[in-house]
Design a protein around this motif. Structure first.
Motif, PDB file in Angstrom:
ATOM      1  N   LEU A 134      34.174  33.803  28.242  1.00 41.20           N
ATOM      2  CA  LEU A 134      34.578  34.828  28.898  1.00 41.20           C
ATOM      3  C   LEU A 134      35.478  35.355  27.946  1.00 41.20           C
ATOM      4  CD1 LEU A 134      34.910  36.726  31.125  1.00 41.20           C
ATOM      5  CD2 LEU A 134      36.014  34.561  32.642  1.00 41.20           C
ATOM      6  N   LYS A 140      35.398  37.648  24.337  1.00 38.05           N
ATOM      7  CA  LYS A 140      34.967  38.386  25.435  1.00 38.05           C
ATOM      8  C   LYS A 140      36.115  39.768  25.884  1.00 38.05           C
ATOM      9  CE  LYS A 140      31.924  40.982  28.123  1.00 38.05           C
ATOM     10  NZ  LYS A 140      30.687  41.981  27.247  1.00 38.05           N
ATOM     11  N   TYR A 159      31.032  41.584  33.973  1.00 35.69           N
ATOM     12  CA  TYR A 159      32.495  41.059  34.528  1.00 35.69           C
ATOM     13  C   TYR A 159      32.478  40.310  35.818  1.00 35.69           C
ATOM     14  CZ  TYR A 159      34.409  42.261  30.266  1.00 35.69           C
ATOM     15  OH  TYR A 159      35.087  42.332  28.657  1.00 35.69           O
ATOM     16  N   LEU A 219      30.538  36.800  34.906  1.00 37.16           N
ATOM     17  CA  LEU A 219      30.798  35.932  33.981  1.00 37.16           C
ATOM     18  C   LEU A 219      32.234  35.239  34.766  1.00 37.16           C
ATOM     19  CD1 LEU A 219      30.628  38.324  30.974  1.00 37.16           C
ATOM     20  CD2 LEU A 219      29.504  36.039  30.965  1.00 37.16           C
ATOM     21  N   PHE A 220      32.655  36.180  35.387  1.00 28.32           N
ATOM     22  CA  PHE A 220      33.900  35.324  35.504  1.00 28.32           C
ATOM     23  C   PHE A 220      33.160  34.171  36.901  1.00 28.32           C
ATOM     24  CE2 PHE A 220      36.823  38.660  34.183  1.00 28.32           C
ATOM     25  CZ  PHE A 220      37.599  38.264  34.001  1.00 28.32           C
ATOM     26  N   ALA A 241      32.464  31.565  34.851  1.00 28.82           N
ATOM     27  CA  ALA A 241      33.631  30.632  34.319  1.00 28.82           C
ATOM     28  C   ALA A 241      34.658  29.938  35.640  1.00 28.82           C
ATOM     29  CB  ALA A 241      34.842  31.467  33.715  1.00 28.82           C
TER      30      ALA A 241
END
Length: 328
Positions: A58, A61, A160, A163-164, A167
């Protein structure tokens, strides 16, 4: 004994002779001195032991994400280029922001930045995470108006939020500005360089040429290591620029952070890791060549007029501090 056996015996003797011919005593002494004075750079940065693959991915990116700028033109990588042979800088005196206006200070390399004791030339951020928060909101850099606007922009993207969440699996609200900065910092902690100097310190006596070894001796003997010390060759103290002979600058450096008059013209001593690749030099980016930088530092910081031959030796040595993946 036939000719083939004689030939084989001869080559065996040559090989044994080469093996037996190890480093000179001078080289061994220099390796020991280098290990004691500087040491090799660790393979991992502090804090990286807690970085997961999802977090680093992440962060990478986000590091290349131009949507973190107001006009979608600039990313972290724009000023701190890590692609290909680039050494974490843009090689400009000062960097233009998203709307084209250049800043006042030279962009330092992001390579090995997590080893530094503070971030920015004036040390206004204590670590990578705090540093990552600054440029995105800086009107002269990426120029986003607020943290809320940054998050609104990222939440509008399809990928996003997931992905957050991946993570930061334990977070109730994963997509936050603090987590954004933490992810970028995690990626930056992977940017550790490995140089021939490290190979030399770790026992490879052939890693530095005789000329580079002479340059290391000159570097130490000239007093350069009084500021550029430790395994970063700097990045661990503040020093006044022009501490012996004045250096012409209106930038007050650390004073702008502390407001302590004794901090005027003090800046973080830059690391010399990858210095051969990261010009132009100094906080103002006004010195184009490494040779000129060495001579100016000798004059302004040490009160010396350095001879051309000593300058050449030191510059030759400094090349051994470059990341091998950036020079091959």
């Amino acid at each position: 004994m036939n000719l083939n056996r004689l030939t084989t015996s001869f080559f065996l003797l040559v090989i044994l002779g080469l093996v037996a011919c190890g480093p000179s005593q001078e080289t061994k002494d220099l390796q020991l001195k280098a290990k004691q004075m500087f040491g090799a750079l660790p393979n991992k940065m502090p804090g990286s032991e807690n970085d997961t693959e999802a977090l680093i991915s992440l962060g990478k990116k986000l590091y290349f994400e131009t949507k973190l700028s107001q006009n979608n033109t600039q990313s972290c990588n724009s000023c701190h280029n890590v692609e290909g042979k680039a050494a974490g800088v843009d090689n400009l005196p000062t960097s233009p922001g998203a709307f084209g206006k250049s800043g006042d200070r030279n962009s330092p390399t992001v390579l090995n930045a997590g080893f530094h004791f503070a971030q920015f030339w004036d040390g206004r951020a204590p670590d990578l995470k705090a540093q990552a928060k600054g440029p995105i909101l800086n009107p002269g850099e990426m120029a986003m108006p607020s943290e809320a606007e940054v998050i609104k922009k990222l939440k509008a993207e399809a990928d996003y939020p997931a992905l957050f969440a991946k993570a930061f699996p334990d977070a109730k609200d994963a997509l936050t500005y603090d987590n954004l900065a933490g992810a970028i910092a995690a990626f930056e902690r992977t940017l550790v360089s490995s140089s021939r100097f490290d190979d030399f310190v770790n026992g490879d006596h052939k890693a530095l040429s005789p000329e580079e070894q002479a340059g290391l001796n000159t570097f130490v003997a000239s007093g350069c290591s009084s500021c550029h010390n430790g395994n970063l060759f700097g990045g661990n103290s503040y020093r006044k620029i022009g501490q012996v002979n004045a250096y012409g600058t209106t930038d007050l450096g650390r004073f702008n952070v502390t407001k302590d008059p004794s901090d005027k013209f003090f800046f973080k001593v830059p690391s010399l890791r990858n210095v051969a690749l990261t010009g132009p030099y100094f906080h103002d980016g006004k010195v184009a060549s490494l040779e000129e930088a060495v001579k100016k530092m000798a004059y302004h910081q040490l009160g010396q007029t350095m001879k051309d031959e000593d300058t050449t030796k030191i510059v030759k040595f400094l090349g051994s501090l470059s990341d091998k993946t950036k020079t091959n």
